[in-house]
Design an enzyme around this catalytic site. Structure first.
Site, PDB file in Angstrom:
ATOM      1  CG  ASP A 141      -2.045   0.959   1.158  1.00 19.45           C
ATOM      2  OD1 ASP A 141      -2.289   1.492   0.061  1.00 19.45           O
ATOM      3  OD2 ASP A 141      -2.705   1.203   2.187  1.00 19.45           O
ATOM      4  N   GLY A 173       0.317   5.366  -4.506  1.00 22.03           N
ATOM      5  CA  GLY A 173      -0.314   6.619  -4.930  1.00 22.03           C
ATOM      6  C   GLY A 173       0.160   7.791  -4.087  1.00 22.03           C
ATOM      7  CD1 TRP A 180       7.445   6.985  -2.000  1.00 20.05           C
ATOM      8  CD2 TRP A 180       7.111   6.944  -4.225  1.00 20.05           C
ATOM      9  NE1 TRP A 180       8.678   7.062  -2.613  1.00 20.05           N
ATOM     10  CE2 TRP A 180       8.494   7.041  -3.981  1.00 20.05           C
ATOM     11  CE3 TRP A 180       6.667   6.904  -5.544  1.00 20.05           C
ATOM     12  CZ2 TRP A 180       9.443   7.084  -5.007  1.00 20.05           C
ATOM     13  CZ3 TRP A 180       7.608   6.959  -6.567  1.00 20.05           C
ATOM     14  CH2 TRP A 180       8.971   7.042  -6.296  1.00 20.05           C
ATOM     15  NE  ARG A 204      -4.041   6.543  -7.497  1.00 24.14           N
ATOM     16  CZ  ARG A 204      -3.954   6.314  -6.184  1.00 24.14           C
ATOM     17  NH1 ARG A 204      -3.733   7.307  -5.350  1.00 24.14           N
ATOM     18  NH2 ARG A 204      -4.116   5.110  -5.717  1.00 24.14           N
ATOM     19  CB  SER A 259      -8.272  -5.818  -3.550  1.00 27.21           C
ATOM     20  OG  SER A 259      -8.773  -4.508  -3.723  1.00 27.21           O
ATOM     21  CD  GLU A 298     -12.771  -5.418  -1.863  1.00 28.19           C
ATOM     22  OE1 GLU A 298     -11.597  -5.808  -2.058  1.00 28.19           O
ATOM     23  OE2 GLU A 298     -13.691  -6.180  -1.511  1.00 28.19           O
ATOM     24  CG  ASN A 299      -7.156  -2.338  -5.248  1.00 26.74           C
ATOM     25  OD1 ASN A 299      -6.207  -3.091  -5.040  1.00 26.74           O
ATOM     26  ND2 ASN A 299      -7.537  -1.392  -4.382  1.00 26.74           N
ATOM     27  NE  ARG A 305      -7.448   1.896  -5.986  1.00 29.71           N
ATOM     28  CZ  ARG A 305      -6.305   2.096  -5.392  1.00 29.71           C
ATOM     29  NH1 ARG A 305      -5.253   2.436  -6.097  1.00 29.71           N
ATOM     30  NH2 ARG A 305      -6.193   1.970  -4.099  1.00 29.71           N
ATOM     31  NE  ARG A 329      -2.873  -1.636   4.430  1.00 27.93           N
ATOM     32  CZ  ARG A 329      -4.109  -1.745   3.998  1.00 27.93           C
ATOM     33  NH1 ARG A 329      -4.891  -2.682   4.474  1.00 27.93           N
ATOM     34  NH2 ARG A 329      -4.599  -0.907   3.107  1.00 27.93           N
TER      35      ARG A 329
END
Ligand code: FPP
Length: 246
Positions: A23, A26, A28, A36, A68, A70-71, A74, A184
């Protein structure tokens, strides 16, 4: 394979299987006023470096959380950037790392990805299928709950009685040791639907560093801390100190 030792860590105390939630790409990049996609590119480079280092210090399995379920919600341009990264760099980099004798396995639902990406990662899996004993799992279109439901559905289809062992063997990680350590990066302190079943007794390690800046030395530090933890698996200290643990 060359094996390096980490100062103060007995080779037997190195985790066999590490999971990494990568994680912070983005954030960073944002801090450096970059897009990103630049963060993801740097993240990919760091991921390869860490995989190599993990094998060098005696880890057998590494699972990286790359995308994931969920990703997948995006913005399409970010997803397209990640897919372009996979198309351009994934196969060649994975071939290089897997040449150390590691089998590549994709965790998750490949059908959720663009068809050409599915074909590409399948090819990479096949090319390393002869390797045993070491492995790289790349979670792509992965969600742990969905994985558990898939495994349970398969057991029902086969008319099998569910046991912890049978369910474990039907998960995408079937046949592999459970992760001993889950790391993580990126300052967040949660598992985000990553290896929920397999992580039952994993030690958790959270780093404030963003993934592109999580160095080999940071991985050593996490392993060092892991080696100092007492894993009791629900037993008492006294039980753990007797030879058979009973
Ligand atoms: C989460 O951090 C990271 C991701 C969604 C992608 C992780 C991908 C890589 C490390 C490299 C690419 C590897 C493959 C195989 C595609 P974030 O980018 O959401 O960071 P943020 O929380 O700072 O926004």
């Amino acid at each position: 394979m060359k094996k390096n030792t980490i100062n103060g860590v007995e080779p037997t105390s190195v985790p066999k299987h590490i999971g990494i939630i990568m994680d912070g790409n983005g954030r960073w990049a944002k801090k450096r006023l970059m897009p990103r996609s630049f963060g993801h590119r740097k993240g990919m480079e760091r991921m390869i470096g860490l995989l190599e280092h993990a094998f060098d210090v005696g880890v057998d399995y590494v699972t990286v959380y790359a995308l994931s379920t969920e990703n997948l919600k995006r913005p399409q341009d970010e997803l397209d950037g990640l897919y372009a990264l996979i198309r351009k760099h994934f196969l060649e980099n994975m071939k290089k790392v897997c040449a150390r004798g590691a089998r590549l396995k994709i965790l998750g639902e490949i059908s959720l990805l663009p068809p050409d990406i599915g074909a590409l990662v399948k090819k990479a899996e096949e090319e390393t299928s002869a390797y045993t004993g070491k492995g790289i799992n790349v979670a792509l279109g992965y969600g742990s709950r969905a994985e558990i439901v898939r495994a349970a559905t398969e057991a029902m289809k086969r008319g099998e009685t569910l046991t912890e062992e049978s369910l474990s063997s039907l998960l995408d990680t079937g046949g592999q040791p459970d992760p001993d350590l889950i790391i993580r990066t990126g300052k967040e302190v949660r598992l985000s639907n990553f290896l929920l079943w397999q992580a039952a007794y994993a030690e958790l390690y959270f780093s404030d560093k963003m993934f592109p800046e999580f160095s080999d030395a940071d991985l050593d530090k996490a392993i060092e801390e892991f080696s100092r933890r007492t894993r009791r698996f629900g037993k008492t200290d006294e039980q753990c100190s007797t030879a058979d643990g009973e």
